[in-house]
Design a protein around this motif. Structure first.
Motif, PDB file in Angstrom:
ATOM      1  N   ASP A 154       0.745  -7.828  -2.991  1.00 49.52           N
ATOM      2  CA  ASP A 154      -0.504  -7.258  -2.468  1.00 49.52           C
ATOM      3  C   ASP A 154      -1.674  -8.109  -2.956  1.00 49.52           C
ATOM      4  N   LYS A 155      -2.852  -7.871  -2.352  1.00 44.06           N
ATOM      5  CA  LYS A 155      -4.026  -8.644  -2.778  1.00 44.06           C
ATOM      6  C   LYS A 155      -5.112  -7.750  -3.351  1.00 44.06           C
ATOM      7  N   GLU A 207      -5.954   0.266  13.584  1.00 42.63           N
ATOM      8  CA  GLU A 207      -4.940  -0.542  14.281  1.00 42.63           C
ATOM      9  C   GLU A 207      -5.032  -0.364  15.802  1.00 42.63           C
ATOM     10  N   GLN A 248      -3.710  -7.121   9.735  1.00 42.77           N
ATOM     11  CA  GLN A 248      -3.617  -7.955   8.527  1.00 42.77           C
ATOM     12  C   GLN A 248      -2.350  -8.815   8.520  1.00 42.77           C
ATOM     13  N   LYS A 295       6.860   5.865  19.525  1.00 45.34           N
ATOM     14  CA  LYS A 295       6.002   6.174  18.373  1.00 45.34           C
ATOM     15  C   LYS A 295       4.575   5.671  18.623  1.00 45.34           C
ATOM     16  N   MET A 310      -1.006 -12.224   6.102  1.00 45.47           N
ATOM     17  CA  MET A 310       0.113 -12.036   5.169  1.00 45.47           C
ATOM     18  C   MET A 310       1.229 -13.037   5.466  1.00 45.47           C
ATOM     19  N   THR A 340       1.847  -4.509   5.951  1.00 49.81           N
ATOM     20  CA  THR A 340       0.382  -4.522   6.017  1.00 49.81           C
ATOM     21  C   THR A 340      -0.028  -3.613   7.170  1.00 49.81           C
ATOM     22  N   LYS A 341      -1.332  -3.431   7.358  1.00 50.64           N
ATOM     23  CA  LYS A 341      -1.811  -2.875   8.612  1.00 50.64           C
ATOM     24  C   LYS A 341      -1.673  -3.977   9.675  1.00 50.64           C
ATOM     25  N   TRP A 357       9.207   7.870   8.077  1.00 48.38           N
ATOM     26  CA  TRP A 357       8.806   8.134   6.689  1.00 48.38           C
ATOM     27  C   TRP A 357       7.279   8.101   6.614  1.00 48.38           C
ATOM     28  N   THR A 358       6.714   8.787   5.637  1.00 51.53           N
ATOM     29  CA  THR A 358       5.261   8.732   5.437  1.00 51.53           C
ATOM     30  C   THR A 358       4.967   8.491   3.952  1.00 51.53           C
ATOM     31  N   ALA A 359       3.733   8.162   3.655  1.00 52.48           N
ATOM     32  CA  ALA A 359       3.288   7.960   2.269  1.00 52.48           C
ATOM     33  C   ALA A 359       1.767   7.927   2.269  1.00 52.48           C
ATOM     34  N   ASN A 386       3.443   0.315  12.545  1.00 52.25           N
ATOM     35  CA  ASN A 386       3.169   1.031  13.786  1.00 52.25           C
ATOM     36  C   ASN A 386       2.549   0.066  14.792  1.00 52.25           C
ATOM     37  N   GLY A 407       0.851  -1.176   0.000  1.00 53.13           N
ATOM     38  CA  GLY A 407       0.000   0.000   0.000  1.00 53.13           C
ATOM     39  C   GLY A 407       0.891   1.231   0.000  1.00 53.13           C
ATOM     40  N   ALA A 408       0.521   2.223   0.807  1.00 51.25           N
ATOM     41  CA  ALA A 408       1.242   3.493   0.797  1.00 51.25           C
ATOM     42  C   ALA A 408       2.727   3.300   1.139  1.00 51.25           C
ATOM     43  N   MET A 409       3.010   2.749   2.320  1.00 51.78           N
ATOM     44  CA  MET A 409       4.406   2.622   2.753  1.00 51.78           C
ATOM     45  C   MET A 409       5.172   1.588   1.936  1.00 51.78           C
TER      46      MET A 409
HETATM   47  P1  NAD Z   1      -1.972   0.526   3.553  1.00 51.31           P
HETATM   48  O1  NAD Z   1      -3.336   0.120   3.997  1.00 51.31           O
HETATM   49  O2  NAD Z   1      -1.822   1.640   2.578  1.00 51.31           O
HETATM   50  O3  NAD Z   1      -1.211  -0.743   2.938  1.00 51.31           O
HETATM   51  C1  NAD Z   1      -1.384  -2.065   3.380  1.00 51.31           C
HETATM   52  C2  NAD Z   1      -1.446  -2.947   2.126  1.00 51.31           C
HETATM   53  O4  NAD Z   1      -1.368  -4.313   2.517  1.00 51.31           O
HETATM   54  C3  NAD Z   1      -2.748  -2.775   1.341  1.00 51.31           C
HETATM   55  O5  NAD Z   1      -2.457  -2.410   0.001  1.00 51.31           O
HETATM   56  C4  NAD Z   1      -3.414  -4.143   1.442  1.00 51.31           C
HETATM   57  O6  NAD Z   1      -4.121  -4.515   0.257  1.00 51.31           O
HETATM   58  C5  NAD Z   1      -2.215  -5.053   1.659  1.00 51.31           C
HETATM   59  N1  NAD Z   1      -2.574  -6.304   2.343  1.00 51.31           N
HETATM   60  C6  NAD Z   1      -3.101  -6.443   3.579  1.00 51.31           C
HETATM   61  N2  NAD Z   1      -3.263  -7.753   3.895  1.00 51.31           N
HETATM   62  C7  NAD Z   1      -2.820  -8.440   2.834  1.00 51.31           C
HETATM   63  C8  NAD Z   1      -2.719  -9.834   2.540  1.00 51.31           C
HETATM   64  N3  NAD Z   1      -3.091 -10.780   3.414  1.00 51.31           N
HETATM   65  N4  NAD Z   1      -2.229 -10.188   1.340  1.00 51.31           N
HETATM   66  C9  NAD Z   1      -1.837  -9.255   0.457  1.00 51.31           C
HETATM   67  N5  NAD Z   1      -1.901  -7.936   0.659  1.00 51.31           N
HETATM   68  C10 NAD Z   1      -2.390  -7.530   1.835  1.00 51.31           C
HETATM   69  O7  NAD Z   1      -1.149   0.829   4.893  1.00 51.31           O
HETATM   70  P2  NAD Z   1       0.121   1.811   5.066  1.00 51.31           P
HETATM   71  O8  NAD Z   1      -0.345   3.200   5.265  1.00 51.31           O
HETATM   72  O9  NAD Z   1       1.137   1.522   4.020  1.00 51.31           O
HETATM   73  O10 NAD Z   1       0.652   1.320   6.498  1.00 51.31           O
HETATM   74  C11 NAD Z   1       1.343   0.094   6.683  1.00 51.31           C
HETATM   75  C12 NAD Z   1       1.923   0.100   8.103  1.00 51.31           C
HETATM   76  O11 NAD Z   1       2.871   1.170   8.215  1.00 51.31           O
HETATM   77  C13 NAD Z   1       0.884   0.356   9.205  1.00 51.31           C
HETATM   78  O12 NAD Z   1       1.253  -0.321  10.379  1.00 51.31           O
HETATM   79  C14 NAD Z   1       0.991   1.861   9.442  1.00 51.31           C
HETATM   80  O13 NAD Z   1       0.545   2.263  10.729  1.00 51.31           O
HETATM   81  C15 NAD Z   1       2.494   2.051   9.277  1.00 51.31           C
HETATM   82  N6  NAD Z   1       2.921   3.402   8.890  1.00 51.31           N
HETATM   83  C16 NAD Z   1       2.253   4.094   7.928  1.00 51.31           C
HETATM   84  C17 NAD Z   1       2.715   5.367   7.578  1.00 51.31           C
HETATM   85  C18 NAD Z   1       2.064   6.163   6.466  1.00 51.31           C
HETATM   86  O14 NAD Z   1       2.445   7.338   6.287  1.00 51.31           O
HETATM   87  N7  NAD Z   1       1.174   5.599   5.667  1.00 51.31           N
HETATM   88  C19 NAD Z   1       3.846   5.908   8.230  1.00 51.31           C
HETATM   89  C20 NAD Z   1       4.513   5.138   9.187  1.00 51.31           C
HETATM   90  C21 NAD Z   1       4.040   3.873   9.518  1.00 51.31           C
END
Ligand code: NAD
Length: 307
Positions: A30-31, A268, A79, A184, A83, A75-76, A126-128, A102, A9-11
């Motif tokens: 990813d799924k 979460e 999830q 954090k 995974m 993943t979150k 980092w963020t995304a 996180n 996903g984002a990160m």
């Molecule tokens: P997100 O929801 O954007 O990405 C998670 C991805 O995992 C999704 O695309 C989802 O489809 C995939 N996924 C989940 N279960 C799956 C499975 N069983 N099989 C295949 N794919 C699967 O989440 P994110 O924002 O990237 O965050 C990920 C982690 O990083 C979290 O713990 C979040 O708190 C942490 N985090 C996020 C940021 C941010 O800026 N986004 C910053 C620091 C930490």
């Protein structure tokens, strides 16, 4: 180095893109079908600090067969077990598995699937943000602290920090990363959950006298429970860190607000305030603020998403 990003996903897209551009063999896992299709057909669209398209392979976890040198879990938190279950084929006896999610308690989950000497725990600022399928927004800079869970893994952990830094991800090998993970989680446990409940920006929460009282009570619960877990946490230092972060992020809605309020997605919370409640119970420490906040977030999930 063959690197699978388990959860793209984002990160996962940020880390995958930077590691790919640094010359590693990166495969996104990813799924989410629309996301997979978009990246396969048009590449990963990047906007923010730079506008570009990156051609990077993506597949479903069950399609990945080659044993990886490194798996980065993104993943979150809720999830993660699914995974890990799905990527058993790519985790070999020497595959390093890095967790930058996180929240608290992920090492216990990962240990069920990965030998402890191969687990690397970490924390990143980092963020995304995902803008839609196949499109990630990347702005500003960040850093990563990582540490191998077991001293036997330390040399490999240092190698991985080096691989991340060569991809401009600014990683340092931290001899004591667990307090930073808790710190954090405490930022998330004060800002994310309260702003999602109050439907407000971080600055608005911290401008409220009652809001600030709640923040201090939550910090206290994190610190007392963390200390009971043997984590060296200093309440004054964590309070300073939370206050500092609240100033720099005053105009933002935190990610739990974006997930729950804006996009009606599950949160979460069980790995943030909920983890402190759970661990507090093990030590007979009362955590009334974390308990109530966890229940309120779950109630709000029921209201907005349904059971
Ligand atoms: P997100 O929801 O954007 O990405 C998670 C991805 O995992 C999704 O695309 C989802 O489809 C995939 N996924 C989940 N279960 C799956 C499975 N069983 N099989 C295949 N794919 C699967 O989440 P994110 O924002 O990237 O965050 C990920 C982690 O990083 C979290 O713990 C979040 O708190 C942490 N985090 C996020 C940021 C941010 O800026 N986004 C910053 C620091 C930490």
């Amino acid at each position: 180095m063959l690197i699978y990003i388990a959860g793209s996903g984002a990160m996962g897209c940020r880390f995958g893109k930077q590691l790919h551009e640094a010359g590693n063999d990166v495969i996104l896992l990813d799924k989410w079908e629309d996301h997979i299709q978009a990246i396969r057909e048009n590449g990963l669209k990047v906007s923010g600090d730079e506008e570009k398209v990156v051609n990077i392979p993506i597949m479903r976890p069950e399609e990945a067969k080659e044993q990886a040198d490194l798996v980065i879990l993104f993943t979150k938190a809720m999830q993660l077990p699914d995974m890990l279950e799905a990527i058993q084929d790519v985790i070999g006896p020497d595959t390093q598995v890095l967790c930058l999610l996180n929240g608290l308690g992920h090492q216990e989950v990962i240990s069920k699937y990965v030998p402890e000497k191969n687990i690397i725990m970490g924390v990143t600022v980092w963020t995304a943000q995902l803008q839609g399928p196949g499109h990630v927004y990347l702005a500003s800079t960040g850093s990563i602290n990582i540490q191998s869970l077991n001293p036997d893994g330390q040399d490999k952990g240092k190698e991985i920090a080096d691989v991340l830094s060569k991809a401009n991800l600014n990683a340092i090998y931290d001899e004591d990363v667990i307090p930073s993970i808790w710190r954090k989680a405490c930022v998330n446990g004060t800002m994310n959950s309260n702003c999602a409940l109050l439907d407000c920006k971080i600055g608005e929460l911290f401008a409220s006298e009652d809001g600030l009282t709640i923040v201090h009570e939550i910090i206290h619960e994190f610190v007392v429970v963390g200390q009971a877990e043997g984590v060296a946490l200093n309440e004054e230092e964590i309070t300073d860190y939370v206050m500092q972060t609240s100033k720099s992020a005053a105009h933002h809605y935190p990610s739990m607000h974006q997930d729950l309020v804006q996009n009606n997605r599950y949160t979460e919370i069980d790995f943030i305030n909920g983890a402190v409640s759970r661990l507090g119970r093990n030590h007979d420490i009362a955590t009334p603020y974390c308990d109530l906040i966890t229940q309120l977030i779950h109630a709000k999930e029921d209201v907005l998403i349904g059971k």
